[in-house]
Design an enzyme around this catalytic site. Structure first.
Site, PDB file in Angstrom:
ATOM      1  N   ASP A   1      41.859  17.065  22.013  1.00  0.00           N
ATOM      2  CA  ASP A   1      42.583  15.680  20.888  1.00  0.00           C
ATOM      3  C   ASP A   1      42.863  14.430  20.612  1.00  0.00           C
ATOM      4  O   ASP A   1      42.132  13.437  20.405  1.00  0.00           O
ATOM      5  CB  ASP A   1      44.093  16.415  20.081  1.00  0.00           C
TER       6      ASP A   1
ATOM      7  N   LYS B   1      45.189  19.509  33.359  1.00  0.00           N
ATOM      8  CA  LYS B   1      46.755  19.394  34.498  1.00  0.00           C
ATOM      9  C   LYS B   1      46.931  20.371  35.690  1.00  0.00           C
ATOM     10  O   LYS B   1      48.230  20.907  35.139  1.00  0.00           O
ATOM     11  CB  LYS B   1      47.515  18.954  33.742  1.00  0.00           C
TER      12      LYS B   1
ATOM     13  N   TYR C   1      47.325  25.064  20.556  1.00  0.00           N
ATOM     14  CA  TYR C   1      47.081  25.051  18.716  1.00  0.00           C
ATOM     15  C   TYR C   1      47.170  26.008  18.215  1.00  0.00           C
ATOM     16  O   TYR C   1      47.535  26.114  17.361  1.00  0.00           O
ATOM     17  CB  TYR C   1      46.140  24.634  18.656  1.00  0.00           C
TER      18      TYR C   1
ATOM     19  N   ASP D   1      41.176  10.414  21.062  1.00  0.00           N
ATOM     20  CA  ASP D   1      41.007   9.288  19.947  1.00  0.00           C
ATOM     21  C   ASP D   1      40.844   8.311  20.790  1.00  0.00           C
ATOM     22  O   ASP D   1      40.879   7.413  20.480  1.00  0.00           O
ATOM     23  CB  ASP D   1      42.157   9.564  18.969  1.00  0.00           C
TER      24      ASP D   1
ATOM     25  N   ASP E   1      46.335  13.509  33.049  1.00  0.00           N
ATOM     26  CA  ASP E   1      47.380  12.027  33.132  1.00  0.00           C
ATOM     27  C   ASP E   1      46.150  10.633  33.434  1.00  0.00           C
ATOM     28  O   ASP E   1      46.663   9.447  32.941  1.00  0.00           O
ATOM     29  CB  ASP E   1      48.627  11.638  33.856  1.00  0.00           C
TER      30      ASP E   1
END
Ligand code: IPM
Ligand code: MG
Length: 371
Positions: free
Chosen positions: A245, A189, A142, A249, A221
């Site tokens: 983020d 990751k 970000y 959600d 994942d």
């Protein structure tokens, strides 16, 4: 107790849901004799419209001076479909996070028993879910270097992390895990990204200092699959900015409505509390948005100010309105009340002592129960 709260309603349904949380805050101050000074400030599309800036300097000053910030939502469709827009509402929130040093975003996900059938997931899968996401909030992709190159035909965003940035949030997550069920899951990751390998290295080293915490490591994942397949296996999820983020959600669907999930962003100067949902433009001005996530964010704010009884009372009132079915259409399409009535009822429950048998039937006709 005297406290200064910066109130930043923002865009879309932000002002509507914030209004309900402010009613509840007034009820808390009446019941417990606190004095909260509210300073309203602009951020997001509304700030661009009024000042040309998504985060006016005045807003930063108000937030900096506050004991805590209560924030609604950000974003407007007129910017979403214009990738070339130079000024965007979201820049306001990102800059505020940076200005206040809000490096730890905490998103708890807990089930309400009476809503278990609202979840799109099978009950046996979600039963017992009680997890919290610790998302790093002021670094990573970000905030890394970004830009257009090759005459505008190529673009890049850099995911940068340094050791200090990882340690400070990991510390909070380890401490939370040792207070809770003692499991910390690092989501990264590391099979592909160097920044993820740094996260793993730092967290592995820190794990030695927290022998009571079991640490497991998941690739993002795989984590994305497991949070919906077996959410109850998680306790504390620790992750970097963008993975957090996305994962947070995803965890929000477990509960049946994103309109129920609060969050806290803690850091260096002040702290900010906001619902995790967005500005929900389709619902703006219709008085149908669910204010409970914002009201629960207010409870987190109160707890942060060490007003623990007050926070528990707000949470208990939220639980009661849900149990009594006094909810907005996202939770019950047939039998619902408006956003502002949910705010009225929660505020009333916080301020007054209702007994178990108080009837709420008349609220659907537009009256509050007589007490
Ligand atoms: C969130 C939001 C923000 C984010 C946006 C509005 C910039 O999605 O708080 O999760 O991506 O951090
Ligand atoms: Mg988000």
């Amino acid at each position: 107790m005297k406290k200064r709260i910066a109130v930043v309603p923002g865009d879309g349904i932000g002002p509507e849901v914030i209004k309900q949380a402010v009613k509840v805050l007034e009820a808390v101050s009446n019941r417990y004799n606190h004095e909260f000074t509210l300073d309203y400030a602009l951020m997001g599309a509304i700030a661009i419209d009024e000042t040309g800036e998504p985060l006016p300097k005045e807003t930063v000053d108000i937030c900096m001076m506050s004991d805590a910030v209560l924030f609604g939502a950000i974003g407007h469709p007129k910017y979403d479909n214009n990738p070339r827009a130079q000024v965007r509402p979201e820049q306001g929130l990102l800059r505020l996070r940076k200005a206040l040093g809000l490096y730890a975003n905490i998103r708890p996900v807990r089930l309400f028993d009476s809503l278990i059938d609202r979840s799109p997931l099978k009950q046996e899968r979600i039963y017992g879910t009680n997890l919290v996401v610790f998302r790093e909030l002021t670094s990573g992709i970000y905030f890394g270097e970004k830009g257009r190159i090759e005459g505008g035909n190529a673009a890049f965003d850099t995911c940068y992390y340094n050791v200090e940035e990882i340690i400070r949030i990991a510390k909070m997550a380890f401490e939370a895990a040792s207070r809770r069920r003692g499991l910390l899951s690092l989501v990264d990751k590391a099979n592909v990204l160097e920044s993820s390998r740094l996260w793993r290295e730092v967290v592995q080293k820190m794990a030695l200092e927290y022998p009571d915490v079991l640490v497991d490591y998941l690739f993002v994942d795989n984590a994305a699959m497991q949070v919906v397949q077996q959410p109850s296996r998680f306790d504390v999820i620790l992750t970097e900015n963008m993975f957090g983020d996305i994962i947070s959600d995803e965890t929000s669907v477990i509960t049946g409505s994103i309109g129920l999930l609060p969050s806290a962003s803690l850091g260096l100067s002040s702290s900010l509390f906001e619902p995790i949902h967005g500005s929900y433009p389709e619902a703006t001005g219709k008085d149908i948005a669910n204010p409970l996530a914002t009201i629960l964010s207010l409870a987190m704010l109160l707890e942060h100010l060490e007003l623990v009884d007050e926070a528990r009372r707000v949470e208990a009132a939220v639980e009661l309105v849900i149990d009594k079915g006094l909810v907005t259409p996202d939770l019950n399409k047939e039998h619902f009340i408006s956003c502002s009535k949910v705010g009225d009822v929660v505020a009333m429950m916080v301020e007054s002592d209702l007994d178990e048998d108080t009837s709420f039937d008349n609220i659907f006709e537009g009256n509050l129960p007589l007490i």
